[in-house]
Design a protein around this motif. Structure first.
Motif, short mmCIF file in Angstrom:
data_model
loop_
_atom_site.label_atom_id
_atom_site.label_comp_id
_atom_site.label_asym_id
_atom_site.label_seq_id
_atom_site.Cartn_x
_atom_site.Cartn_y
_atom_site.Cartn_z
N PHE A 40 33.95 63.72 -25.09
CA PHE A 40 33.53 64.27 -23.80
C PHE A 40 34.45 65.41 -23.41
N THR A 41 33.85 66.50 -23.01
CA THR A 41 34.59 67.64 -22.46
C THR A 41 33.96 68.02 -21.14
N PHE A 42 34.77 68.04 -20.09
CA PHE A 42 34.24 68.40 -18.78
C PHE A 42 34.11 69.91 -18.67
N ASP A 43 32.90 70.36 -18.38
CA ASP A 43 32.64 71.79 -18.17
C ASP A 43 32.26 71.97 -16.70
N PRO A 44 33.17 72.49 -15.88
CA PRO A 44 32.90 72.59 -14.45
C PRO A 44 31.79 73.56 -14.09
N ALA A 45 31.38 74.40 -15.05
CA ALA A 45 30.35 75.40 -14.77
C ALA A 45 28.97 74.97 -15.25
N SER A 46 28.88 73.79 -15.88
CA SER A 46 27.61 73.39 -16.50
C SER A 46 26.86 72.36 -15.66
N ASP A 47 25.52 72.53 -15.61
CA ASP A 47 24.63 71.57 -14.96
C ASP A 47 23.96 70.64 -15.97
N ASP A 48 24.38 70.71 -17.21
CA ASP A 48 23.77 69.90 -18.26
C ASP A 48 24.24 68.45 -18.15
N VAL A 49 23.31 67.52 -18.01
CA VAL A 49 23.69 66.12 -17.89
C VAL A 49 23.92 65.46 -19.24
N ALA A 50 23.57 66.12 -20.33
CA ALA A 50 23.66 65.51 -21.66
C ALA A 50 25.04 64.93 -21.96
N PRO A 51 26.15 65.64 -21.70
CA PRO A 51 27.45 65.06 -22.01
C PRO A 51 27.73 63.76 -21.24
N TYR A 52 27.13 63.63 -20.06
CA TYR A 52 27.37 62.44 -19.23
C TYR A 52 26.55 61.26 -19.71
N ARG A 53 25.48 61.53 -20.45
CA ARG A 53 24.66 60.44 -20.98
C ARG A 53 25.40 59.67 -22.08
N THR A 54 26.40 60.30 -22.70
CA THR A 54 27.17 59.61 -23.73
C THR A 54 28.23 58.69 -23.12
N LEU A 55 28.50 58.85 -21.84
CA LEU A 55 29.54 58.05 -21.18
C LEU A 55 28.96 56.71 -20.74
N PRO A 56 29.72 55.64 -20.89
CA PRO A 56 29.25 54.35 -20.39
C PRO A 56 29.40 54.27 -18.88
N SER A 57 28.70 53.32 -18.30
CA SER A 57 28.85 53.06 -16.87
C SER A 57 30.15 52.30 -16.64
N ALA A 58 30.79 52.54 -15.49
CA ALA A 58 32.02 51.83 -15.15
C ALA A 58 32.12 51.68 -13.64
N GLY A 59 32.78 50.61 -13.24
CA GLY A 59 32.99 50.39 -11.82
C GLY A 59 34.03 51.31 -11.24
N VAL A 60 35.01 51.69 -12.08
CA VAL A 60 36.07 52.61 -11.67
C VAL A 60 36.20 53.69 -12.73
N VAL A 61 36.29 54.94 -12.30
CA VAL A 61 36.51 56.06 -13.22
C VAL A 61 37.90 56.64 -12.94
N LEU A 62 38.72 56.67 -13.97
CA LEU A 62 40.07 57.23 -13.88
C LEU A 62 40.04 58.64 -14.46
N ILE A 63 40.33 59.64 -13.62
CA ILE A 63 40.35 61.03 -14.05
C ILE A 63 41.78 61.41 -14.38
N VAL A 64 42.08 61.56 -15.65
CA VAL A 64 43.44 61.85 -16.07
C VAL A 64 43.70 63.35 -16.09
N PHE A 65 42.72 64.13 -16.52
CA PHE A 65 42.91 65.58 -16.60
C PHE A 65 42.82 66.18 -15.19
N PRO A 66 43.47 67.32 -14.95
CA PRO A 66 43.45 67.91 -13.60
C PRO A 66 42.13 68.59 -13.28
N LEU A 67 41.65 68.34 -12.08
CA LEU A 67 40.53 69.11 -11.53
C LEU A 67 41.13 70.17 -10.61
N LYS A 68 40.52 71.35 -10.59
CA LYS A 68 41.13 72.46 -9.87
C LYS A 68 40.12 73.20 -9.00
N GLY A 69 40.54 73.50 -7.78
CA GLY A 69 39.74 74.33 -6.89
C GLY A 69 38.53 73.61 -6.33
#
Length: 303
Positions: free
Chosen positions: A66-95
């Motif tokens: 998984f690679t987060f692309d802040p400019a993309s509206d494509d849901v395909a990368p998110y379909r590979t992710l499993p569901s979770a009750g808690v999501v831990l964001i380790v990489f920095p989000l900016k702006g």
């Protein structure tokens, strides 16, 4: 600690063949290596991502690519992710916009728990500027893109968000002794060094699990996570410089460090180390977080 805050997944602790987990770790890097033993000990099911989906310890079937692309509206990368009750964001989000994009795209795919899903963002204590004592209630520097994204996450999901602003990370291959030659190359550099705040990877992991298990106390909050100590750079440099015959500051260190510290003590009339708080600049008060989660940090430079 109470375990009531986590809606336990009855599935095995870490098996990429299942579709739902207690915790999804976005970014299996340095923090992950300390987190896995804690998750296993507390029987918290988890999955993790890496850009290339490579195998890592604790996940026999590999991570999820998984690679987060802040400019993309494509849901395909998110379909590979499993569901979770808690999501831990380790990489920095900016702006502005990145927190909203990540949360909305993930929830669009995994709608079943969207309203109850919790989000933890790992950040840095660098969002606090200024002198003297600062705590979690002190204003953050909104010129920081990371602070902007963190505030956006808090505003977006409210009580379901938690920001852990971490002090200087150490442990494993990260040895604070090796930092000296990078941050202080001259006597003038040493003169400017005041307080150092740290937190060990093991205590970062314990802090994350503490959030999972005591969410009612930490949700909708921004927290300082440190080892409850304010270290004096001069004191550390002097102690490390004399730690071995050729100095204890790592490759590329300057044998003059100890002499510089002594000269600075004389010049500034510092009779003994560590210096008083009034000479150290910014000092962080991290007591409130550890009180909320009911534990204390247990790994420090004193060990």
């Amino acid at each position: 600690m109470s375990t009531a805050s986590i809606a336990r997944n009855p599935q095995p602790v870490s098996n990429s063949s299942i579709n739902s987990f207690d915790l999804l770790i976005l970014g299996a890097g340095w923090t992950y290596t300390f987190l896995v033993p804690q998750l296993r000990h507390h029987k918290i099911s988890y999955q993790a991502t890496k850009r290339d989906g490579r195998r890592v310890p604790g996940l026999a079937n590999g991570t999820v690519p998984f690679t987060f692309d802040p400019a993309s509206d494509d849901v395909a990368p998110y379909r590979t992710l499993p569901s979770a009750g808690v999501v831990l964001i380790v990489f920095p989000l900016k702006g502005r916009g990145q927190s909203t994009r990540l949360v909305e795209m993930y929830n669009k795919v995994h709608k079943e728990e969207a309203a109850r899903r919790r989000w933890i963002q790992l950040g840095s204590t660098g969002v606090w500027k200024g002198e003297g004592w600062l705590d979690r209630h002190s204003p953050v520097d909104m010129s920081s893109e990371r602070a902007v994204a963190e505030e956006e996450l808090l505003a977006l999901v409210g009580k379901n968000a938690c920001i852990l602003n971490l002090a200087g990370l150490w442990g494993g291959e990260r040895n604070p002794r090796n930092w000296v030659s990078r941050v202080a190359k001259t006597k003038a550099d040493v003169k400017r060094k005041g307080a150092l705040h740290l937190v060990h990877g093991e205590d970062v992991a314990r802090a994350i699990v503490g959030c999972l298990e005591e969410w009612e106390g930490v949700g909708a909050g921004r927290w300082i996570v440190c080892d409850l100590r304010t270290w004096d750079w001069w004191d550390l440099i002097l102690g490390w410089e004399g730690g071995t015959k050729d100095g204890g500051l790592g490759e590329g260190s300057n044998p003059e460090y100890g002499r510089w510290v002594l000269e600075l003590m004389q010049e500034q009339e510092v009779r003994a180390l560590p210096r008083g708080r009034e000479l150290l600049g910014r000092c962080l008060d991290g007591r409130e977080f550890w009180k909320k989660v009911g534990i204390v940090p247990r790994t420090t430079l004193l060990q």
